[in-house]
Design an enzyme around this catalytic site. Structure first.
Site, PDB file in Angstrom:
ATOM      1  N   HIS A 296       0.834  -1.208   0.000  1.00  0.00           N
ATOM      2  CA  HIS A 296       0.000   0.000   0.000  1.00  0.00           C
ATOM      3  C   HIS A 296       0.873   1.264   0.000  1.00  0.00           C
ATOM      4  O   HIS A 296       0.679   2.170  -0.817  1.00  0.00           O
ATOM      5  CB  HIS A 296      -0.920  -0.015   1.229  1.00  0.00           C
ATOM      6  CG  HIS A 296      -1.747   1.234   1.383  1.00  0.00           C
ATOM      7  ND1 HIS A 296      -3.060   1.307   0.982  1.00  0.00           N
ATOM      8  CD2 HIS A 296      -1.448   2.455   1.884  1.00  0.00           C
ATOM      9  CE1 HIS A 296      -3.530   2.517   1.229  1.00  0.00           C
ATOM     10  NE2 HIS A 296      -2.564   3.242   1.795  1.00  0.00           N
ATOM     11  N   GLU A 297       1.824   1.313   0.904  1.00  0.00           N
ATOM     12  CA  GLU A 297       2.622   2.542   1.045  1.00  0.00           C
ATOM     13  C   GLU A 297       3.500   2.785  -0.181  1.00  0.00           C
ATOM     14  O   GLU A 297       3.761   3.937  -0.544  1.00  0.00           O
ATOM     15  CB  GLU A 297       3.480   2.478   2.314  1.00  0.00           C
ATOM     16  CG  GLU A 297       2.686   2.382   3.610  1.00  0.00           C
ATOM     17  CD  GLU A 297       1.680   3.508   3.816  1.00  0.00           C
ATOM     18  OE1 GLU A 297       1.925   4.628   3.327  1.00  0.00           O
ATOM     19  OE2 GLU A 297       0.630   3.263   4.441  1.00  0.00           O
TER      20      GLU A 297
ATOM     21  N   HIS B 135       1.773   4.894  -2.580  1.00  0.00           N
ATOM     22  CA  HIS B 135       1.897   6.338  -2.306  1.00  0.00           C
ATOM     23  C   HIS B 135       3.244   6.867  -2.794  1.00  0.00           C
ATOM     24  O   HIS B 135       3.317   7.952  -3.380  1.00  0.00           O
ATOM     25  CB  HIS B 135       1.778   6.602  -0.802  1.00  0.00           C
ATOM     26  CG  HIS B 135       0.393   6.448  -0.254  1.00  0.00           C
ATOM     27  ND1 HIS B 135      -0.730   6.931  -0.889  1.00  0.00           N
ATOM     28  CD2 HIS B 135      -0.056   5.870   0.894  1.00  0.00           C
ATOM     29  CE1 HIS B 135      -1.810   6.654  -0.168  1.00  0.00           C
ATOM     30  NE2 HIS B 135      -1.426   6.011   0.919  1.00  0.00           N
TER      31      HIS B 135
ATOM     32  N   HIS C 252      -5.524   7.482  -2.191  1.00  0.00           N
ATOM     33  CA  HIS C 252      -6.414   6.430  -1.711  1.00  0.00           C
ATOM     34  C   HIS C 252      -7.549   6.163  -2.689  1.00  0.00           C
ATOM     35  O   HIS C 252      -7.951   7.033  -3.452  1.00  0.00           O
ATOM     36  CB  HIS C 252      -6.972   6.802  -0.333  1.00  0.00           C
ATOM     37  CG  HIS C 252      -5.962   6.632   0.751  1.00  0.00           C
ATOM     38  ND1 HIS C 252      -5.937   7.403   1.895  1.00  0.00           N
ATOM     39  CD2 HIS C 252      -4.912   5.778   0.862  1.00  0.00           C
ATOM     40  CE1 HIS C 252      -4.925   7.017   2.663  1.00  0.00           C
ATOM     41  NE2 HIS C 252      -4.290   6.034   2.056  1.00  0.00           N
TER      42      HIS C 252
END
Lengths: 134, 199
Positions: free
Chosen positions: B125-126, B129, B135
């Protein structure tokens, strides 16, 4: 604390875990709070929403009042997380709020392309071209 | 999927990215391998490559575990709550909450520790980013903001792939699972001999 697998987690931690509360477990006590009410600790929920971009920075400290800002934040949050948009602290919303998450904001500088930043279905339909196959 | 305001990306001349870990964390090779697998999931679908280097200062992407206030204005909050955060391109900073009970192997869903968190899931997930994704409201996507404890979610969803490929294009050797160029074998509903549909 990094464990190679679940069986390597020490028993003392498993026992301790039963008494440890997550960072947002206090939000469970807000179930049933309604617009216009004042509930102790609600300012922390507003800080949560402020952190993730749902309430803009306030020049004042957040109050414990269930006000317009909180209701609006709840509606936007519920839209982003595919919950029923009720504007209230219902059980599904609280369960979602206390779930562990990424620290990055959902809304940055007031904009997002999560659900709440997308045009509504009605708006989409009004600008959509219709085609017919022959 | 969504992007950060202004759609920041790693520039064309910086698509072969390096990453390193905060030396003070003294992470084992086993832990570092978890991040390697997480990076591989994104490089599989984009032209980006990721290489671990020793020099923390020289690395494009800087990964570290921190506790509480660690100087970036985004203090961690102890067990659960916020698990990690990462900055948009080309900052490269990726911080994880050192107070969490991170698990890197085994079936985490059977853990008796309700605060156990799967490290690879959060890493995937990170990294999204770090590469420029925000998101997503698609619950099955990696970029959905929340993940319950004792849950493993590491496979990129179509939403994630579409988002990242809009920023960087596709890996030439990547084939979309539902690509029309892929011949599909259709089976009748009654044919369950080998477990279901296949592309």
């Amino acid at each position: 604390r990094i464990f190679p697998n679940i069986s390597s987690i020490p028993p003392w931690l498993i026992q301790k875990n039963d008494t440890v509360l997550g960072a947002w477990d206090a939000f469970k006590g807000f179930g049933g709070c309604r617009f216009g009410e004042r509930t102790q600790g609600l300012s922390k929920l507003k800080s949560y929403f402020n952190h993730f971009g749902y309430i803009p920075n306030s020049p004042y400290n957040f109050t414990d009042d269930f006000d317009d800002d909180l209701e609006s934040a709840l509606r936007t949050y519920q839209k982003n997380f595919n919950l029923n948009v009720t504007g209230t602290l219902d059980e599904p919303t609280i369960q979602s709020l206390i779930r562990p998450r990424c620290g990055n904001a959902d809304i940055v500088n007031g904009t997002t392309t999560m659900n709440s930043g997308k045009p509504t279905t009605t708006a989409l339909n009004s600008t959509r071209f219709h085609t017919v196959g022959h | 999927f969504s992007f950060f305001p202004g759609m920041p990306v790693w520039p064309v001349g910086r698509r072969d990215l390096t990453y390193a870990f905060v030396p003070e964390n003294e992470l084992s090779d086993e832990v570092k391998a978890v991040f390697g697998r997480a990076f591989a999931r994104w490089s599989q679908v984009t032209p980006l490559t990721f290489t671990q280097i020793e020099s923390f200062l020289a690395a494009d992407l800087k990964i570290g575990f921190f506790v509480g206030d660690h100087g970036d204005g985004e203090p961690f909050d102890g067990i659960l709550g916020t698990l990690a955060h990462a900055f948009s391109p080309t900052s490269g900073r990726f911080h994880l909450d050192g107070d969490e009970n991170w698990v890197i192997g085994g079936d985490i869903s059977t853990s008796s520790v309700s605060s156990a968190v799967d490290l690879e899931s959060v890493a995937v997930h990170e990294i999204g980013h770090l590469l420029g994704l925000g998101h997503s409201s698609v619950e099955d996507s990696i970029m959905f903001p929340t993940i319950p404890s004792r849950t493993r979610k590491v496979e990129l969803a179509t939403d994630d792939v579409q988002g990242i490929q809009q920023l960087y294009g596709s890996n030439p050797s990547y084939t979309t699972p539902s690509s029309p160029s892929t011949p599909t074998v259709h089976q009748s509903d009654s044919d369950t001999s080998d477990g279901g549909d296949r592309g």
